[in-house]
Design a protein around this motif. Structure first.
Motif, PDB file in Angstrom:
ATOM      1  N   LEU A 176      40.324  70.374  88.558  1.00  0.00           N
ATOM      2  CA  LEU A 176      39.698  71.210  87.687  1.00  0.00           C
ATOM      3  C   LEU A 176      39.954  70.867  86.171  1.00  0.00           C
ATOM      4  N   LEU A 177      40.885  70.055  85.958  1.00  0.00           N
ATOM      5  CA  LEU A 177      41.139  69.049  84.546  1.00  0.00           C
ATOM      6  C   LEU A 177      39.910  68.294  84.530  1.00  0.00           C
ATOM      7  N   GLY A 178      39.681  67.522  85.390  1.00  0.00           N
ATOM      8  CA  GLY A 178      38.658  66.631  85.450  1.00  0.00           C
ATOM      9  C   GLY A 178      37.219  67.233  85.244  1.00  0.00           C
ATOM     10  N   ALA A 179      36.941  68.355  85.768  1.00  0.00           N
ATOM     11  CA  ALA A 179      35.555  69.114  85.625  1.00  0.00           C
ATOM     12  C   ALA A 179      35.775  69.743  84.531  1.00  0.00           C
ATOM     13  N   ALA A 180      36.844  70.133  83.730  1.00  0.00           N
ATOM     14  CA  ALA A 180      36.761  70.717  82.268  1.00  0.00           C
ATOM     15  C   ALA A 180      36.517  69.492  81.413  1.00  0.00           C
ATOM     16  N   LYS A 181      37.125  68.321  81.543  1.00  0.00           N
ATOM     17  CA  LYS A 181      36.975  67.181  80.669  1.00  0.00           C
ATOM     18  C   LYS A 181      35.454  66.857  80.634  1.00  0.00           C
ATOM     19  N   HIS A 182      34.696  66.692  81.773  1.00  0.00           N
ATOM     20  CA  HIS A 182      33.298  66.846  81.660  1.00  0.00           C
ATOM     21  C   HIS A 182      32.562  67.731  81.217  1.00  0.00           C
ATOM     22  N   LEU A 183      32.757  68.940  81.413  1.00  0.00           N
ATOM     23  CA  LEU A 183      31.999  69.787  80.935  1.00  0.00           C
ATOM     24  C   LEU A 183      31.997  70.015  79.356  1.00  0.00           C
ATOM     25  N   ALA A 184      33.264  69.972  78.683  1.00  0.00           N
ATOM     26  CA  ALA A 184      33.588  70.019  77.389  1.00  0.00           C
ATOM     27  C   ALA A 184      33.034  68.875  76.690  1.00  0.00           C
ATOM     28  N   ALA A 185      33.117  67.446  77.384  1.00  0.00           N
ATOM     29  CA  ALA A 185      32.241  66.385  76.754  1.00  0.00           C
ATOM     30  C   ALA A 185      30.799  66.425  76.696  1.00  0.00           C
ATOM     31  N   THR A 186      30.101  67.051  77.939  1.00  0.00           N
ATOM     32  CA  THR A 186      28.729  66.931  77.874  1.00  0.00           C
ATOM     33  C   THR A 186      28.094  68.270  77.364  1.00  0.00           C
ATOM     34  N   ARG A 187      28.600  69.308  77.768  1.00  0.00           N
ATOM     35  CA  ARG A 187      27.936  70.416  77.410  1.00  0.00           C
ATOM     36  C   ARG A 187      26.632  70.682  77.881  1.00  0.00           C
ATOM     37  N   ASP A 188      26.153  70.037  79.034  1.00  0.00           N
ATOM     38  CA  ASP A 188      25.098  70.209  79.598  1.00  0.00           C
ATOM     39  C   ASP A 188      24.880  71.251  80.438  1.00  0.00           C
ATOM     40  N   PHE A 189      24.920  72.646  79.897  1.00  0.00           N
ATOM     41  CA  PHE A 189      24.696  73.513  80.576  1.00  0.00           C
ATOM     42  C   PHE A 189      24.389  74.864  79.543  1.00  0.00           C
ATOM     43  N   ASP A 190      23.852  75.815  79.936  1.00  0.00           N
ATOM     44  CA  ASP A 190      23.319  76.860  79.093  1.00  0.00           C
ATOM     45  C   ASP A 190      24.227  78.292  79.508  1.00  0.00           C
ATOM     46  N   GLY A 191      25.465  78.580  78.770  1.00  0.00           N
ATOM     47  CA  GLY A 191      26.115  79.579  79.168  1.00  0.00           C
ATOM     48  C   GLY A 191      27.556  79.229  79.025  1.00  0.00           C
ATOM     49  N   THR A 192      28.553  79.836  79.897  1.00  0.00           N
ATOM     50  CA  THR A 192      29.871  79.602  79.515  1.00  0.00           C
ATOM     51  C   THR A 192      30.653  79.151  80.768  1.00  0.00           C
ATOM     52  N   ALA A 193      31.400  78.184  80.795  1.00  0.00           N
ATOM     53  CA  ALA A 193      32.385  77.694  81.940  1.00  0.00           C
ATOM     54  C   ALA A 193      33.862  78.527  81.627  1.00  0.00           C
ATOM     55  N   VAL A 194      34.251  79.160  82.611  1.00  0.00           N
ATOM     56  CA  VAL A 194      35.647  79.653  82.499  1.00  0.00           C
ATOM     57  C   VAL A 194      36.491  79.119  83.414  1.00  0.00           C
ATOM     58  N   VAL A 195      37.537  78.170  82.889  1.00  0.00           N
ATOM     59  CA  VAL A 195      38.617  77.210  84.153  1.00  0.00           C
ATOM     60  C   VAL A 195      39.786  78.108  84.120  1.00  0.00           C
TER      61      VAL A 195
END
Length: 389
Positions: free
Chosen positions: A112-131
Motif C-alpha cells: 500500500l505504501l508503494g501504491a501511495a507513492k505511485h498515486l501521489a507522484a502521478t495523480r493520474d486519476f480524477d477524485g480522491t484515494a484514501v489509503v
C-alpha cells in the motif's frame, strides 16, 4: 502494461521497507514503530494529508487526483503481527522474541505504501484515494476500532478494497471469490468451576478435567449432528488449561476456541447449542460452567461488480490469463469484512513463492509480490477514477 514504472523503480526501496517491518513485528494496537514508518513514508511521498492515531495506531492518507471529481476510493492494509516465534532463519527474521509477521501483513503495508507513492507522484486519476493502514486485524478488532472512531465519517469513501498474499507457489496469480468469500468467526472461553481434592481420593472431587474433556467431545456434535450437512460450520477447541501438580485434582479447567460460519442462522444455532451443552454438563456434574461467546469477525462479502473491477485492474498488471474469479469461499476470517459491511468493495488474494502456510513459524513471503500488489492497487484507483470520464 505490467508493473507500473514508478513502482518498478522503487522495488529495492519496497524490499527494504518490507524486510525492516518483518524484522520489527508488533502485536495489534502496539504497532507504534510500524505506524511511524508509514506516516513518515506517506509524507515523504507527498501525500496531501496524513492522519495518525486512529484506533490507537491506525494511519490514513489522503491523495487528491488531477481533476475535481468527488468520487473517493479506499485502499486498506493491515499492519499487525502474530504471537509466534519465527523459525525461518531469514537474514531479516524477527528481532522481537515471540512475535512474527507470519501472515504477510508486513507485505500488505509495504504494497500500500508503494501504491501511495505511485498515486501521489502521478495523480493520474480524477477524485480522491484514501489509503488506510489498519492496526490489530488478528482477532483484536482493529477494523471495528477504526470504524467506531469515525473512519468512514472523517474519510468517506464510495468503495474500499483489500488484498492478501497467498503462499501457493504461484507468483502473480490473482484470485477473487465473488459474493460470500470468507467466514465469520466467534471466539469462546468456557470456565468449569469444579471441586479439587487429593488425586488419590477423587471421590471427594468434582473433577473439572474429566468434565472439560467430555465437553470437548460433545462440542464436536454441534457440527456433526445439529448443523445441516450443506451448511458450512467449523467448531474448534484450541486451548485446554487446568491443573498444577501430579497429585492434585484441580478446582478449575478452561477451554477456548473458535466457531467459523457463513450464515447468521448457523452461528445462532451453534452458539445456542454450545450454551445448552454447558448448562447440561453443569447440571449433570453438579458444577458451575460459564460460557463467554463473542463475535470477532463478520462474514466477508465481495460486491460482484467491484470484484470485476478489481480483476480488470489486476489483468492490466499480471495479464488476464493470471486472473480468476474461481476462488472458493475460505473458512478463514478477515476483519476487512467489517469495512465491507459499511462500504461496498472487494477483497482478493495474490499468489507468491513459498508454500509454507500462513500462521506457521516457518512462513516465508516471496518478495516478488511487493511490486505486483502495489501496482494492482494503484491501477485500480486509476481505472475507477478515470480522468475525463
Amino acid at each position: 502494461m505490467g508493473i507500473l514504472p514508478i513502482i518498478d523503480e522503487s522495488t529495492a526501496e519496497l524490499t527494504e521497507i518490507f524486510e525492516d517491518l518483518h524484522a520489527h513485528p508488533e502485536i495489534g494496537f502496539t504497532e507504534v514503530r510500524t505506524a511511524g514508518i508509514v506516516a513518515e513514508k506517506l509524507r515523504a511521498y507527498g501525500v496531501d494529508e496524513v492522519h495518525e492515531g486512529i484506533a490507537k495506531t491506525g494511519v490514513v492518507g489522503i491523495i487528491k487526483g488531477k481533476g475535481d471529481g468527488k468520487q473517493r476510493i479506499g485502499l486498506r492494509a493491515d499492519m499487525d503481527a502474530l504471537p509466534i516465534d519465527e523459525q525461518t532463519n531469514l537474514a531479516y527474521s524477527s528481532k522481537n522474541p515471540g512475535v512474527m509477521h507470519a501472515c504477510g501483513h508486513d507485505s500488505h503495508t509495504t504494497m500500500l505504501l508503494g501504491a501511495a507513492k505511485h498515486l501521489a507522484a502521478t495523480r493520474d486519476f480524477d477524485g480522491t484515494a484514501v489509503v488506510i493502514f489498519q492496526p490489530a486485524e488478528e482477532g483484536l478488532g482493529g477494523a471495528r476500532g477504526m470504524i467506531a472512531e469515525g473512519l468512514f465519517d472523517r474519510f468517506p469513501v464510495d468503495e474500499v478494497y483489500g488484498m492478501h498474499n497467498y503462499p501457493d507457489g504461484q507468483p502473480g496469480k490473482f484470485a477473487i471469490c465473488k459474493g460470500t468469500a470468507m467466514a465469520g468467526a466467534s471466539f469462546f472461553d468456557i470456565h468449569v468451576q469444579g471441586r479439587g481434592s487429593h488425586a488419590a481420593m477423587p471421590q471427594a472431587s468434582r473433577d473439572p478435567v474429566v468434565i472439560a474433556s467430555a465437553l470437548v467431545g460433545q462440542i464436536q456434535s454441534i457440527v456433526s449432528r445439529n448443523v445441516a450437512p450443506l451448511d458450512a460450520c467449523v467448531v474448534s477447541v484450541t486451548q485446554i488449561h487446568s491443573g498444577s501438580a501430579y497429585n492434585i485434582v484441580p478446582d478449575t479447567a478452561t477451554l477456548a476456541g473458535t466457531i467459523r460460519y457463513f450464515k447468521d442462522e448457523v452461528i445462532e444455532l451453534a452458539e445456542a447449542r454450545m450454551q445448552d451443552l454447558c448448562d447440561g454438563f453443569a447440571k449433570a456434574y453438579g458444577v458451575e460452567i460459564t460460557l463467554d461467546l463473542r463475535n470477532i469477525f463478520d462474514v466477508l462479502v465481495n460486491d460482484d461488480s467491484l470484484s470485476d473491477a478489481y480483476m480488470e485492474a489486476a489483468a492490466d498488471i499480471v495479464g488476464a490469463e493470471n486472473v480468476s474469479d474461481d476462488a472458493q469461499p475460505a473458512t478463514g476470517s478477515e476483519d476487512f469484512a467489517d469495512m465491507l459491511k459499511v462500504v461496498p468493495g472487494a477483497y482478493c488474494r495474490v499468489g507468491h513463492m513459498g508454500t509454507m502456510p500462513l500462521h506457521n513459524p516457518g512462513f516465508v513471503l516471496g518478495p516478488e509480490l511487493l511490486p505486483v500488489g502495489a501496482s494492482i492497487m494503484a491501477r485500480l484507483v486509476e481505472r475507477r477514477l478515470p480522468i475525463g470520464a
